[in-house]
Design a protein around this motif. Structure first.
Motif, PDB file in Angstrom:
ATOM      1  N   ASP A 199       0.839  -1.206   0.000  1.00  0.00           N
ATOM      2  CA  ASP A 199       0.000   0.000   0.000  1.00  0.00           C
ATOM      3  C   ASP A 199       0.872   1.254   0.000  1.00  0.00           C
ATOM      4  O   ASP A 199       1.973   1.275   0.570  1.00  0.00           O
ATOM      5  N   ASN A 200       0.342   2.299  -0.660  1.00  0.00           N
ATOM      6  CA  ASN A 200       0.938   3.647  -0.635  1.00  0.00           C
ATOM      7  C   ASN A 200       2.296   3.760  -1.324  1.00  0.00           C
ATOM      8  O   ASN A 200       3.044   4.710  -1.071  1.00  0.00           O
ATOM      9  N   ILE A 201       2.608   2.820  -2.199  1.00  0.00           N
ATOM     10  CA  ILE A 201       3.863   2.898  -2.951  1.00  0.00           C
ATOM     11  C   ILE A 201       3.842   4.145  -3.842  1.00  0.00           C
ATOM     12  O   ILE A 201       2.787   4.535  -4.351  1.00  0.00           O
ATOM     13  N   GLU A 202       4.998   4.803  -4.007  1.00  0.00           N
ATOM     14  CA  GLU A 202       5.078   6.042  -4.779  1.00  0.00           C
ATOM     15  C   GLU A 202       5.829   5.833  -6.091  1.00  0.00           C
ATOM     16  O   GLU A 202       6.309   4.730  -6.389  1.00  0.00           O
ATOM     17  N   ASP A 203       5.916   6.915  -6.877  1.00  0.00           N
ATOM     18  CA  ASP A 203       6.366   6.821  -8.269  1.00  0.00           C
ATOM     19  C   ASP A 203       7.692   6.083  -8.460  1.00  0.00           C
ATOM     20  O   ASP A 203       7.780   5.149  -9.253  1.00  0.00           O
ATOM     21  N   HIS A 234      -3.579   5.648  -9.309  1.00  0.00           N
ATOM     22  CA  HIS A 234      -3.431   7.068  -8.963  1.00  0.00           C
ATOM     23  C   HIS A 234      -3.745   7.321  -7.485  1.00  0.00           C
ATOM     24  O   HIS A 234      -4.625   6.681  -6.903  1.00  0.00           O
ATOM     25  N   PHE A 235      -3.058   8.289  -6.900  1.00  0.00           N
ATOM     26  CA  PHE A 235      -3.212   8.573  -5.463  1.00  0.00           C
ATOM     27  C   PHE A 235      -4.613   9.025  -5.100  1.00  0.00           C
ATOM     28  O   PHE A 235      -5.036   8.891  -3.947  1.00  0.00           O
ATOM     29  N   ASN A 236      -5.385   9.559  -6.066  1.00  0.00           N
ATOM     30  CA  ASN A 236      -6.720  10.062  -5.770  1.00  0.00           C
ATOM     31  C   ASN A 236      -7.823   9.111  -6.241  1.00  0.00           C
ATOM     32  O   ASN A 236      -8.980   9.489  -6.345  1.00  0.00           O
ATOM     33  N   ASP A 237      -7.454   7.857  -6.501  1.00  0.00           N
ATOM     34  CA  ASP A 237      -8.451   6.885  -6.942  1.00  0.00           C
ATOM     35  C   ASP A 237      -9.223   6.327  -5.747  1.00  0.00           C
ATOM     36  O   ASP A 237      -8.646   6.047  -4.696  1.00  0.00           O
ATOM     37  N   ARG A 238     -10.522   6.158  -5.934  1.00  0.00           N
ATOM     38  CA  ARG A 238     -11.369   5.689  -4.842  1.00  0.00           C
ATOM     39  C   ARG A 238     -11.102   4.225  -4.467  1.00  0.00           C
ATOM     40  O   ARG A 238     -11.377   3.798  -3.349  1.00  0.00           O
ATOM     41  N   LEU A 239     -10.587   3.440  -5.424  1.00  0.00           N
ATOM     42  CA  LEU A 239     -10.386   2.006  -5.188  1.00  0.00           C
ATOM     43  C   LEU A 239      -8.914   1.595  -5.224  1.00  0.00           C
ATOM     44  O   LEU A 239      -8.603   0.417  -5.295  1.00  0.00           O
ATOM     45  N   GLY A 240      -8.004   2.559  -5.175  1.00  0.00           N
ATOM     46  CA  GLY A 240      -6.618   2.293  -5.502  1.00  0.00           C
ATOM     47  C   GLY A 240      -5.709   1.705  -4.447  1.00  0.00           C
ATOM     48  O   GLY A 240      -5.253   0.596  -4.563  1.00  0.00           O
ATOM     49  N   LYS A 243      -0.041   5.315  -4.479  1.00  0.00           N
ATOM     50  CA  LYS A 243       0.151   6.770  -4.433  1.00  0.00           C
ATOM     51  C   LYS A 243       0.906   7.277  -5.665  1.00  0.00           C
ATOM     52  O   LYS A 243       1.848   8.055  -5.560  1.00  0.00           O
ATOM     53  N   ILE A 244       0.461   6.834  -6.836  1.00  0.00           N
ATOM     54  CA  ILE A 244       1.141   7.226  -8.069  1.00  0.00           C
ATOM     55  C   ILE A 244       0.568   8.547  -8.573  1.00  0.00           C
ATOM     56  O   ILE A 244      -0.646   8.764  -8.566  1.00  0.00           O
ATOM     57  N   THR A 245       1.452   9.455  -9.011  1.00  0.00           N
ATOM     58  CA  THR A 245       1.041  10.779  -9.478  1.00  0.00           C
ATOM     59  C   THR A 245       0.667  10.761 -10.954  1.00  0.00           C
ATOM     60  O   THR A 245       0.859   9.765 -11.657  1.00  0.00           O
TER      61      THR A 245
END
Length: 297
Positions: A199-203, A234-240, A243-245
């Motif tokens: 969870d919460n992996i970034e770019d 994407h970080f703003n996805d409801r089901l994601g 934390k990808i930009t």
């Protein structure tokens, strides 16, 4: 030359306006691609034939969908109402990916404005997926000698369990799914290559993992690629849960397309999932696939 992109007005089916699945995105994406001059026209698919669907799905399941005879339990598992427009959309969107795959062979690259229904398996749908369009198109190519060894690159946030189920005993199709470990489906299938992400992996970490796996896959002798370009990472996805930009998604698409196009391997790009909290942002993110591919044509 212009990127071949497949679209049909019936990709938009009639479901409740407050439904979790943003069904209107397919029509809005088509408008966006025209407005932004990514394309000037679309290729229009025919509904997929039952004969072609039978190459990846049971005849009973296909006919139960067509005749709206699925059980309430099976309909609930899919998550869509089984009305005439949803049935029509299921056949047309699958036909769209079959057409896109043929265009990819002719042009080197082609994209659908739908597709990536990777949770549907041989005899059932699930997770907003009625027919598995990529599986149907892959079988179509194989059975007609249009491809011999196919790679499915599935970068949707959810595992492509339908693809791994359908192709588990098929050595001509390699399934690669890079997805959120803690996300749907709760019980994962076994792909040829599963990469489970925390969870919460970034770019940077995400893209490094992707590059590493693509380098290893390049040792295989693939002659066709299906790319499921889900933007639910994407970080703003409801089901994601990742934390990808915006830039991360764009870089991801560039990495994938460049990797295979530079080797002259035909690529069929399909949409995959996207449930962004901002609908306009969702359309922009989905368009990354088409904008990226357009640069190579």
């Amino acid at each position: 030359m212009e990127l071949p992109v497949v679209n049909h007005k019936d990709y938009v089916a009639k479901i409740d306006d407050d439904h979790k699945f943003p069904i209107k995105k397919f029509g809005e994406l088509a408008k966006y691609l025209i407005e932004k001059q990514v394309v000037s026209k679309f290729y229009e698919p025919n509904p997929c034939s039952i004969e072609t669907l039978k190459e990846a799905h049971s005849e009973k399941y296909i006919l139960d969908v067509q005749n709206k005879k699925l059980s309430e339990k099976d309909i609930k598992k899919i998550g869509f109402p089984l009305n005439d427009s949803v049935v029509r959309r299921s056949f047309v969107a699958t036909g769209g990916t079959v057409l896109t795959s043929k265009l990819a062979i002719n042009f080197g690259l082609a994209c659908n404005t739908a597709g990536g229904s990777h949770h549907a398996n041989f005899d059932a749908g699930a997770g907003y997926c009625v027919f598995n369009d990529v599986a149907v198109a892959a079988k179509y190519l194989l059975n007609r000698g249009l491809a011999n060894r196919i790679l499915i690159v599935d970068l949707d946030v959810h595992q492509g369990n339908g693809n791994s189920d359908i192709f588990k005993d098929n050595r001509n199709v390699f399934t690669f799914s890079m997805h959120s470990k803690s996300n749907y489906p709760a019980k994962k299938s076994l792909s040829d290559l599963d990469v489970e992400l925390k969870d919460n992996i970034e770019d940077k970490e995400y893209l490094d993992i992707l590059k590493f796996n693509l380098v290893n896959l390049n040792d295989e002798n693939f002659d066709f690629v299906f790319y499921i370009a889900g933007v639910d990472i994407h970080f703003n996805d409801r089901l994601g849960k990742l934390k990808i930009t915006d830039q991360g998604i764009n870089l991801r698409d560039n990495i994938v397309i460049d990797n295979f196009f530079s080797k002259r391997i035909p690529i069929c790009g399909v949409l995959g999932g996207g449930y962004n909290k901002d609908f306009n942002k969702l359309i922009e993110l989905h368009s990354s696939l088409h904008k990226t591919c357009a640069k190579y044509i």
